[in-house]
Design an enzyme around this catalytic site. Structure first.
Site, PDB file in Angstrom:
ATOM      1  N   LYS A 228      10.265 -14.509   5.490  1.00 60.66           N
ATOM      2  CA  LYS A 228      10.488 -13.505   4.450  1.00 60.66           C
ATOM      3  C   LYS A 228      11.560 -14.039   3.511  1.00 60.66           C
ATOM      4  O   LYS A 228      12.423 -14.814   3.924  1.00 60.66           O
ATOM      5  CB  LYS A 228      10.978 -12.193   5.089  1.00 60.66           C
ATOM      6  CG  LYS A 228      10.726 -10.956   4.269  1.00 60.66           C
ATOM      7  CD  LYS A 228       9.476 -10.244   4.715  1.00 60.66           C
ATOM      8  CE  LYS A 228       9.276  -8.927   3.981  1.00 60.66           C
ATOM      9  NZ  LYS A 228       8.148  -8.171   4.485  1.00 60.66           N
TER      10      LYS A 228
ATOM     11  N   GLY B 242       7.087  10.470   2.259  1.00 57.20           N
ATOM     12  CA  GLY B 242       6.997   9.463   1.204  1.00 57.20           C
ATOM     13  C   GLY B 242       5.562   9.271   0.783  1.00 57.20           C
ATOM     14  O   GLY B 242       4.754   8.790   1.571  1.00 57.20           O
ATOM     15  N   VAL B 243       5.237   9.686  -0.475  1.00 58.61           N
ATOM     16  CA  VAL B 243       3.859   9.471  -0.955  1.00 58.61           C
ATOM     17  C   VAL B 243       3.856   8.456  -2.093  1.00 58.61           C
ATOM     18  O   VAL B 243       3.494   8.765  -3.219  1.00 58.61           O
ATOM     19  CB  VAL B 243       3.138  10.782  -1.388  1.00 58.61           C
ATOM     20  CG1 VAL B 243       2.131  11.227  -0.368  1.00 58.61           C
ATOM     21  CG2 VAL B 243       4.090  11.898  -1.726  1.00 58.61           C
ATOM     22  N   GLY B 244       4.274   7.244  -1.750  1.00 62.59           N
ATOM     23  CA  GLY B 244       4.313   6.151  -2.725  1.00 62.59           C
ATOM     24  C   GLY B 244       3.006   5.388  -2.743  1.00 62.59           C
ATOM     25  O   GLY B 244       1.931   5.950  -2.482  1.00 62.59           O
ATOM     26  N   ASN B 245       3.105   4.087  -3.023  1.00 63.73           N
ATOM     27  CA  ASN B 245       1.906   3.254  -3.195  1.00 63.73           C
ATOM     28  C   ASN B 245       0.958   3.303  -2.011  1.00 63.73           C
ATOM     29  O   ASN B 245      -0.236   3.517  -2.163  1.00 63.73           O
ATOM     30  CB  ASN B 245       2.326   1.800  -3.434  1.00 63.73           C
ATOM     31  CG  ASN B 245       2.919   1.628  -4.802  1.00 63.73           C
ATOM     32  OD1 ASN B 245       2.458   2.230  -5.767  1.00 63.73           O
ATOM     33  ND2 ASN B 245       3.962   0.826  -4.892  1.00 63.73           N
ATOM     34  N   VAL B 246       1.482   3.076  -0.815  1.00 64.40           N
ATOM     35  CA  VAL B 246       0.625   3.036   0.362  1.00 64.40           C
ATOM     36  C   VAL B 246       0.150   4.449   0.711  1.00 64.40           C
ATOM     37  O   VAL B 246      -1.052   4.696   0.888  1.00 64.40           O
ATOM     38  CB  VAL B 246       1.357   2.421   1.580  1.00 64.40           C
ATOM     39  CG1 VAL B 246       0.497   2.527   2.835  1.00 64.40           C
ATOM     40  CG2 VAL B 246       1.746   0.970   1.304  1.00 64.40           C
TER      41      VAL B 246
END
Ligand SMILES: NC(=O)c1ccc[n+]([C@@H]2O[C@H](COP(=O)([O-])OP(=O)(O)OC[C@H]3O[C@@H](n4cnc5c(N)ncnc54)[C@H](O)[C@@H]3O)[C@@H](O)[C@H]2O)c1
Ligand SMILES: CC(C)C[C@H](N)C(=O)O
Length: 365
Positions: free
Chosen positions: A80, A180-184
C-alpha cells in the site's frame, strides 16, 4: 515507533520513502509480502498529522492487502502507498507523475490503484509514467473505479452471512442498517433495494442520506443511533474500528457485514462478537471485490471474468464460516488462517531452485 522492529514483528519486506520538493510529493510505499506475487494495493492520500502516522498507516494497510489478496485467491502480494497531504487542496498533476516514477523504479514489485483520497484521474496521471497501476480509466482498456464492484462483493458476501445466520440467503424483507452511504454503499443499497430489503441509513453527509431516502425509501437516523436500531444486519461502510466496547452492547443485528476496512477495533472485539453469537463476515474478505476487479486488468481486463471472480466471495465467506465452526474459532481468525495457509503452501511450492533466478552460478566469470 521503532520502524525496523515493527517491520520485523510482522515480517515486512520493504518500506520506500519518496519525496519530490518541486511537486510537494511526500509518500511512503510499504511492501509487506510478495510470496504470492507482486504487491498490489491502493494509494491513499490523507492529511496525516505526522510522518510516523503516515508510515504506520502504510505498513498496517499493506499487511491488510497481503491477507485480502491471499484470501481472495489472487496471485498477488500485499502493499500500500500513502501520500501525505489534503486530497482536496494539495494535489497537482506533476505530483502523481513523480509518484508514478517512484513506482516504476520498483520494477513491478508494487502495483497501485485507488484508495481513500485518490481517483481514477490520479491513476491516469500515474499511468503516464508507469504500467504498474490499475484502476485507470476505461478508455485505456481498464476497469475504472473499483467501488461499484466492491459493492457487488459486499452484497454477495452479505447474502452468504445471512444464510449462515438465518438459514436462507434471501435479503427480501430483511432490515439492514447501513453506516455511511458513499461510493460503495450507495451501489450496495441499490442491490439490496432491488432485492426487497428495508434500509436504515446514516451518514455525516446529508446529501448522501437524502439520496438513499429518495431513491431507496431508506429511513434516516442520526450517526450515533445506527448501532442500536432494530435490524437484522449491521453494515459498516464508512470507518474502521466501529466494532468496539461502546458499540457491541448496542447492536441488535445478528449479522455484521459491510465494506469498511479494519472494522474490529482490536482482535479482542472479534473474539467478543464471536462469543456473543454474532455472524461476522470478515472485512477484508467481504470487501475484496475492488481488488479482484482491478487485479483482472493484469491479464487484460475482462469484466465478465472479473465479476465471476467477485461472485466467489460468497463461497469464500461460506468457507470461512465452515472453518470457524470446525475449529471453534472466530471468523476473523478463520479468515487469517485461510490466507496464511495459502501463502505457506505457495512458499513451499516455490522454494526449489530455478536456473533463471540469480544465484552463485550467475556470478561466475
Ligand atoms: N472503494 C472501494 O472499492 C473500497 C474497497 C475496499 C474497502 N473500502 C472501504 O469501504 C469504506 C467505504 O469506502 P467508499 O469508497 O465508499 O468511501 P466514501 O468516502 O465514498 O464513503 C464513505 C461514506 O461514509 C461517510 N462517513 C464518514 N464518516 C462517517 C461517520 N462517522 N458516520 C457515518 N458516515 C460517515 C462519508 O460521508 C461517506 O459518504 C471505506 O472504509 C473504504 O476503506 C472501499
Ligand atoms: C486495490 C484496491 C482497489 C484497494 C482498495 N482500496 C481496498 O482496500 O481493497
Amino acid at each position: 515507533m521503532e520502524i525496523i522492529k515493527y517491520m520485523e514483528t510482522y515480517d515486512y519486506e520493504q518500506l520506500v520513502i519518496c519525496q519530490d520538493k518541486t511537486t510537494g510529493l511526500k509518500a511512503f510505499i510499504a511492501i509487506h509480502d510478495t510470496t504470492l506475487g507482486p504487491a498490489l494495493g491502493g494509494t491513499r492520500m490523507w492529511t496525516y498529522a505526522s510522518e510516523e502516522e503516515a508510515i504506520e498507516d502504510a505498513l498496517r494497510l499493506a499487511r491488510g492487502m497481503t491477507y485480502k489478496n491471499a484470501a481472495a485467491g489472487l496471485n498477488l502480494g500485499g502493499g500500500k502507498a500513502v501520500i501525505m497531504g489534503n486530497p482536496k487542496t494539495d494535489k497537482n498533476d506533476e505530483m502523481f507523475r513523480a509518484f508514478g516514477r517512484f513506482i516504476e523504479g520498483l520494477n513491478g514489485r508494487y502495483i497501485t490503484a485507488e484508495d481513500v483520497g485518490t481517483t481514477e484521474q490520479d491513476m491516469d496521471l500515474i499511468h503516464l509514467e508507469t504500467d504498474y497501476v490499475t484502476g485507470v480509466s476505461a478508455e485505456f482498456g481498464s476497469s475504472g473505479n473499483p467501488s461499484p464492484v466492491t459493492a457487488l462483493g459486499v452484497y454477495v458476501g452479505m447474502k452468504a452471512a445471512a444464510k449462515e445466520a438465518f438459514g436462507d440467503d434471501s435479503l427480501k424483507g430483511k432490515t439492514i442498517a447501513v453506516q455511511g452511504v458513499g461510493n460503495v454503499a450507495y451501489t450496495m443499497c441499490e442491490y439490496l433495494h432491488e432485492e426487497g430489503a428495508k434500509l436504515i441509513v446514516t451518514d455525516i453527509n446529508e446529501e448522501a442520506v437524502q439520496r438513499a431516502v429518495d431513491n431507496f425509501g431508506a429511513t434516516a437516523v442520526g450517526i450515533n443511533e445506527i448501532y442500536g436500531v432494530e435490524a437484522d444486519i449491521f453494515s459498516p461502510c464508512a470507518l474502521g474500528a466501529v466494532i468496539n466496547d461502546d458499540t457491541i452492547p448496542q447492536l441488535k443485528a445478528k449479522v455484521i457485514a459491510g465494506s469498511a476496512n479494519n472494522q474490529l477495533k482490536n482482535p479482542e472485539h472479534g473474539d467478543k462478537i464471536h462469543e456473543m453469537g454474532f455472524v461476522y463476515a470478515p472485512d477484508y474478505v467481504i470487501n475484496s471485490g475492488g481488488v479482484i476487479n482491478v487485479a483482472d486488468e493484469l491479464d487484460g481486463y475482462n469484466r465478465e471474468r472479473a465479476l465471476k471472480k467477485v461472485n466467489t466471495i460468497y463461497d469464500t465467506i461460506e468457507k470461512i464460516f465452515a472453518i470457524s465452526k470446525r475449529d471453534n474459532i472466530p471468523s476473523y481468525v478463520a479468515a487469517d488462517r485461510l490466507a496464511e495457509e495459502r501463502i505457506a503452501r505457495v512458499a513451499k511450492a516455490r522454494n526449489s531452485f530455478l536456473q533463471k533466478e540469480k544465484s552463485v552460478l550467475s556470478n561466475r566469470r
